[in-house]
Design a protein around this motif. Structure first.
Motif, PDB file in Angstrom:
ATOM      1  N   GLU A 250      70.416-106.328 -55.808  1.00  0.00           N
ATOM      2  CA  GLU A 250      70.420-104.868 -55.861  1.00  0.00           C
ATOM      3  C   GLU A 250      69.072-104.360 -56.359  1.00  0.00           C
ATOM      4  N   ALA A 251      68.497-103.457 -55.600  1.00  0.00           N
ATOM      5  CA  ALA A 251      67.243-102.841 -56.033  1.00  0.00           C
ATOM      6  C   ALA A 251      67.504-101.912 -57.219  1.00  0.00           C
ATOM      7  N   GLY A 252      66.500-101.788 -58.072  1.00  0.00           N
ATOM      8  CA  GLY A 252      66.617-100.855 -59.185  1.00  0.00           C
ATOM      9  C   GLY A 252      66.298 -99.440 -58.740  1.00  0.00           C
ATOM     10  N   VAL A 253      66.781 -98.479 -59.493  1.00  0.00           N
ATOM     11  CA  VAL A 253      66.460 -97.074 -59.231  1.00  0.00           C
ATOM     12  C   VAL A 253      65.942 -96.459 -60.524  1.00  0.00           C
ATOM     13  N   VAL A 254      64.902 -95.663 -60.408  1.00  0.00           N
ATOM     14  CA  VAL A 254      64.371 -94.915 -61.543  1.00  0.00           C
ATOM     15  C   VAL A 254      64.932 -93.503 -61.436  1.00  0.00           C
ATOM     16  N   ALA A 255      65.646 -93.072 -62.472  1.00  0.00           N
ATOM     17  CA  ALA A 255      66.308 -91.763 -62.437  1.00  0.00           C
ATOM     18  C   ALA A 255      66.007 -90.980 -63.702  1.00  0.00           C
TER      19      ALA A 255
END
Length: 320
Positions: free
Chosen positions: A122-127
């Motif tokens: 799973e790719a990371g997400v910056v939020a």
């Protein structure tokens, strides 16, 4: 593992079907150990395995134990010591555990358990919080370039995938990764709470852990860390945004040390059939997980390579 067989007679010959083909579970009871708090990625993976296994008739009952802390380094020694030789036990873990073991200089590592199967990536997400000052990637980039120490970022345990990703981003933006203002949490639930409460400027996690809050409009996704965009999610990659960083978080399952080859093979068979099930395919689609299934010795070789690569990255970033 002892398998009871039932004979079906037809056309003058006996047809013997294996237990799984008759609807008999491969395991009546399977113990699932999660070395993290409820609500995070490892816990979500464990629950998805349970749903798929029950839907496919592969298990009668699954018992869960969650022991969070230090990227799995609190739970891992407990699993190794208390479940040794148990052939009906699995532990969820992943790339976070590799970095956490290095950062914590843990005497017990992934090398002390028995690799069964790699499952997902799973790719990371910056939020960022929807109500915060940061609204776009350019806003966040400018803030990091001005002063990384002033940009607090929530994520999983220290030294884990989220922490490493932040260090890589800061380095790519021309600043010192050691200046990262990283705030470690034991799971996705607490990290979400810190973001929504405005206690941190931004957060890094797997997309599935932030998805509910993103869809509700409470969090704004600014970038994802994979080689390509997540299907169905119109959020640019870091590469698209001009930041030469890619990273992904893999997850898999492990058995305790001390099991015999037959016990290991039974668990590999179980996870192979979970992976082949329609219910698991739906879990992958729903959670936007990438299927990277790899079993037994092939998985073990990948782990060794991952440990070596992570050691190099963390030394470069000053995290080891």
């Amino acid at each position: 593992m002892q398998i009871n067989k039932r004979e079906f007679l037809g056309l003058g010959a006996a047809l013997v079907l294996p237990a799984w083909a008759q609807g008999k579970p491969l395991f009546e009871t399977l113990n699932m150990f999660v070395p993290a708090a409820p609500g995070g990625g490892w816990d979500g993976t464990a629950r998805a395995i349970e749903r798929a296994a029950k839907a496919a008739g592969l298990v009668g009952n699954m018992a869960f134990e969650n022991v969070g802390g230090a990227g799995g380094m609190v739970g891992l020694p407990r699993y190794v010591n208390q479940r040794k030789g148990m052939g009906n036990s699995l532990m969820v873990g992943g790339s976070v555990m590799v970095g956490a073991a290095i950062a914590n200089k843990s005497p017990v590592t992934m090398r002390n358990v028995t690799p069964i199967a790699r499952l997902t990536e799973e790719a990371g997400v910056v939020a960022v919080p929807a109500g915060g000052k940061i609204k776009t990637w350019k806003d966040l980039e400018a803030a990091i370039k001005a002063n990384p120490k002033a940009v607090s970022v929530a994520g999983g345990s220290a030294g884990g995938t989220d922490h490493v990703l932040l260090g890589l981003i800061i380095k790519a933006l021309g600043r010192n990764p050691r200046d990262a203002a990283y705030v470690a949490f034991a799971g996705g639930g607490p990290a979400n709470a810190a973001l929504l409460g405005g206690q941190v400027v931004a957060g890094i996690s797997g997309y599935s852990e932030f998805e509910e809050q993103i869809k509700a409009g409470r969090l704004l996704p600014l970038a994802v860390s994979g080689n390509r965009r997540i299907p169905g999610v119109e959020v640019p990659t870091l590469t698209e945004l001009g930041v030469r960083v890619t990273a992904a978080n893999w997850r898999g399952v492990f058995a305790p040390p001390g099991i015999n080859p037959a016990q290991r093979d039974a668990l590999v068979e179980f996870m192979s059939r979970v992976h082949a099930s329609e219910a698991w395919r739906k879990e992958l689609e729903t959670r936007k997980w990438t299927d990277v299934f790899l079993a037994a010795q092939a998985f073990e070789r990948e782990i060794e390579a991952n440990i070596r690569d992570t050691e190099e990255v963390m030394k470069d970033l000053g995290l080891a």
